[in-house]
Design an enzyme around this catalytic site. Structure first.
Site, short mmCIF file in Angstrom:
data_model
loop_
_atom_site.label_atom_id
_atom_site.label_comp_id
_atom_site.label_asym_id
_atom_site.label_seq_id
_atom_site.Cartn_x
_atom_site.Cartn_y
_atom_site.Cartn_z
N LYS A 89 -10.80 14.90 12.27
CA LYS A 89 -10.06 14.70 11.17
C LYS A 89 -10.17 13.10 10.73
O LYS A 89 -10.16 12.32 11.32
CB LYS A 89 -8.50 14.90 11.42
CG LYS A 89 -7.84 13.97 12.34
CD LYS A 89 -6.24 14.30 12.40
CE LYS A 89 -5.55 13.13 12.43
NZ LYS A 89 -4.24 13.35 12.32
N ASP B 87 -0.02 17.50 11.02
CA ASP B 87 0.23 16.27 11.89
C ASP B 87 1.81 15.87 11.48
O ASP B 87 2.09 15.51 10.29
CB ASP B 87 -0.69 15.02 11.59
CG ASP B 87 -0.47 14.00 12.53
OD1 ASP B 87 0.62 14.10 13.18
OD2 ASP B 87 -0.83 12.75 12.25
N GLU C 297 -0.17 18.79 15.32
CA GLU C 297 -0.44 17.42 16.06
C GLU C 297 0.92 16.74 16.13
O GLU C 297 1.80 17.00 15.18
CB GLU C 297 -1.35 16.37 15.46
CG GLU C 297 -1.65 15.35 16.08
CD GLU C 297 -2.44 14.35 15.19
OE1 GLU C 297 -2.48 13.13 15.00
OE2 GLU C 297 -3.33 14.86 14.41
N ASP D 288 -1.22 13.03 20.20
CA ASP D 288 -1.94 11.78 19.63
C ASP D 288 -0.98 10.59 20.42
O ASP D 288 -1.33 10.10 21.39
CB ASP D 288 -1.83 11.95 18.22
CG ASP D 288 -2.15 10.49 17.51
OD1 ASP D 288 -2.66 9.77 18.25
OD2 ASP D 288 -1.86 10.28 16.40
N GLN E 119 3.48 14.40 8.10
CA GLN E 119 2.70 13.00 7.81
C GLN E 119 1.39 13.91 7.08
O GLN E 119 0.97 13.00 6.30
CB GLN E 119 2.50 12.57 8.94
CG GLN E 119 1.61 11.22 8.69
CD GLN E 119 1.62 9.89 9.54
OE1 GLN E 119 2.45 9.52 9.81
NE2 GLN E 119 0.41 10.17 10.56
N GLU F 145 -4.76 8.02 3.02
CA GLU F 145 -5.97 8.94 3.73
C GLU F 145 -6.62 9.60 2.46
O GLU F 145 -7.32 10.62 2.75
CB GLU F 145 -5.75 9.65 5.04
CG GLU F 145 -5.22 9.08 6.12
CD GLU F 145 -4.74 9.55 7.23
OE1 GLU F 145 -4.82 10.76 7.46
OE2 GLU F 145 -4.48 8.81 8.38
N LYS G 209 -8.71 8.74 19.76
CA LYS G 209 -8.91 7.66 18.35
C LYS G 209 -9.27 6.54 19.28
O LYS G 209 -8.79 6.05 20.13
CB LYS G 209 -7.39 7.36 17.79
CG LYS G 209 -6.98 8.15 16.98
CD LYS G 209 -5.45 7.86 16.51
CE LYS G 209 -5.12 8.68 15.65
NZ LYS G 209 -3.64 8.53 15.03
N ARG H 279 -8.04 6.42 11.52
CA ARG H 279 -6.99 5.97 11.24
C ARG H 279 -6.76 5.66 10.06
O ARG H 279 -7.71 5.82 9.10
CB ARG H 279 -6.82 4.59 12.24
CG ARG H 279 -7.17 4.54 13.60
CD ARG H 279 -6.21 5.47 14.44
NE ARG H 279 -4.87 5.37 14.56
CZ ARG H 279 -3.96 4.83 15.31
NH1 ARG H 279 -4.60 4.17 16.36
NH2 ARG H 279 -2.80 4.82 15.27
N SER H 280 -5.41 5.66 9.65
CA SER H 280 -5.00 5.38 8.28
C SER H 280 -5.74 4.11 7.57
O SER H 280 -5.90 4.25 6.52
CB SER H 280 -3.55 5.49 8.10
OG SER H 280 -2.92 4.49 8.81
#
Length: 427
Positions: free
Chosen positions: A385, A241, A282, A309, A162, A204, A334, A363-364
């Site tokens: 990040k 990730d 991740e 995560d 991702q 992102e 998060k 978050r995205s």
């Protein structure tokens, strides 16, 4: 300290054009605190629940119910509470919701209130948010983990992983690390163009070309690092990730066109870590694959940061299970996964007390809210990040960190290579 006098909320849009909740809290002295709530694309099954409307408007993603929960249920319950009583406030929110996953009022409603109150309290105290939350010792600027190439759920391509990130660990300051990251990002665009590859971007801000393999992505980034005169490994490290829950089903992983066991996927990661200067991976395995996580951590945990995560979802209870079973060695943080500031701080504290690192994360689906930048400094994460050095909802966080570094002046310290196990002990 002034008490809470008024609580309001509205529906706004996030960076993907989906509705989200924005909350405003006013204290009795007129001080305002405002917070907007992010939303994820690849979400863990154990995250706190976002309350969505499920109606025709916005394709069912409206948040009028969550907004109403803030105004009609939460507001009346917290009026006259002192703004500095964060733990009491957050426990009041948790009790008011009354469900394990915060599904009654919605984690998006609760989090908006929790963060807005903290920001109002900081403003009323005359302190920047990072100082209000972190105290006088908060001075560590995090390494930016810049997501410059996207795949998986963040891009419509055939790349499984991702996020491919760069970590400018050799920089002397946060501002220098951000400059290096931006220069590599622009160089990567040139490299992609020269090869006739797409330069469209994902959620992102990272580029999202179609590539034959995941290794090709790493090789392109390595070329971009070299192109700007930086050294791969000592100046700029790599991070991934994988978001492997997205391609996990029935006990196996569908990756690069083949079905693999956890052990076979672990073999793949071991090869990557041996071939490239990767400092962090991740979600290398799925959120339910506890045995795979334990085995992978035993195998690679001293060589690379293994970040939970979806595995932990910023939840102290799941993190405690991971610590007890020795699964992973770092926590992704998060705030919307757990739903209150206090629970977020508790998770980070639990991680640090047990030798786990912590990485602050966006978050995205993001907004211009910069709370996580202050939070990263407040809790000494050493890593953050929040996307590519592009798209204003990403850059807003990096710019806030530039301001914090400037405000700290000589007291500022950059986490650098020491933030990662491959390069020594935590900062």
């Amino acid at each position: 300290m002034p008490s809470i006098e008024a609580v309001g909320a509205r529906e706004i849009l996030d960076s993907r054009g989906n509705p989200t909740v924005e909350v405003e809290v006013v204290l009795e002295d007129g001080t305002l605190g405002r917070a907007a709530v992010p939303s994820g694309a690849s979400t863990g099954a154990f995250e706190a629940v976002e309350l969505r409307d499920g109606e025709d408007r916005y394709g069912g993603k409206g948040v009028r119910k969550a907004v109403a929960a803030v105004i009609e249920r939460i507001g009346p319950a917290i009026i006259e509470l002192e703004a500095t009583e964060q733990r009491l406030l957050d426990q009041t929110l948790i009790d008011l919701d009354g469900t394990p996953g915060k599904s009654a009022l919605g984690a998006n409603a609760l989090l908006g209130v929790s963060l807005a109150v903290a920001k109002a309290a900081a403003a009323a105290s005359g302190l920047p948010l990072f100082r209000y939350l972190g105290g006088p010792s908060a001075h560590l600027l995090p390494v930016p983990m810049l997501n410059i190439l996207n795949g998986g759920a963040h891009a419509d391509t055939n790349v499984d992983i991702q996020e491919f990130m760069i970590a400018p660990i050799g920089a002397s300051s946060f501002s220098e690390s951000l400059r290096w990251g931006a220069e590599v990002y622009h160089a990567l665009k040139s490299v992609l163009k020269a090869r006739g590859l797409g330069t469209g971007v994902g959620d992102e801000g990272g580029f999202a070309p179609s590539l034959p393999t995941n290794r090709d992505a790493l090789d392109l980034i390595a070329e971009a690092v070299d192109k700007v005169g930086l050294r791969l490994g000592s100046d700029v490290a790599l991070a991934l990730d994988v978001a492997s829950t997205e391609f996990y089903a029935d006990g196996s992983y569908t990756f690069e066109g083949s079905t693999r066991t956890a052990e076979e996927l672990s073999d793949y990661y071991a090869e990557l870590v041996g071939a490239y200067p990767i400092v962090s991976i991740e979600d290398p395995l799925a959120e339910d694959d506890w045995s795979g996580w334990v085995a992978l951590t035993e195998r690679l945990g001293t060589k690379v940061q293994l970040v939970g995560d979806d595995l932990f979802v910023t939840n102290p209870e799941r993190l405690a299970r991971g610590i007890a079973s020795k699964a992973a060695n770092a926590l992704l943080v998060k705030v919307n996964q757990i739903g209150t500031l206090t629970e977020t701080l508790d998770a980070v504290n639990l991680a640090h007390r047990n030798g786990y690192r912590a990485m602050m994360s966006h978050r995205s689906g993001e907004t211009e809210d910069t709370t996580i930048a202050d939070l990263a400094v407040a809790v000494d994460c050493g890593q953050i990040k929040t996307g590519a050095p592009a798209r204003s909802e990403r850059v807003a966080k990096y710019n806030q960190l530039l301001r914090i570094e400037e405000e700290l002046d000589d007291a500022a310290r950059f986490a650098g290579a020491a933030a990662f196990p491959r390069h020594g002990q935590p900062a």
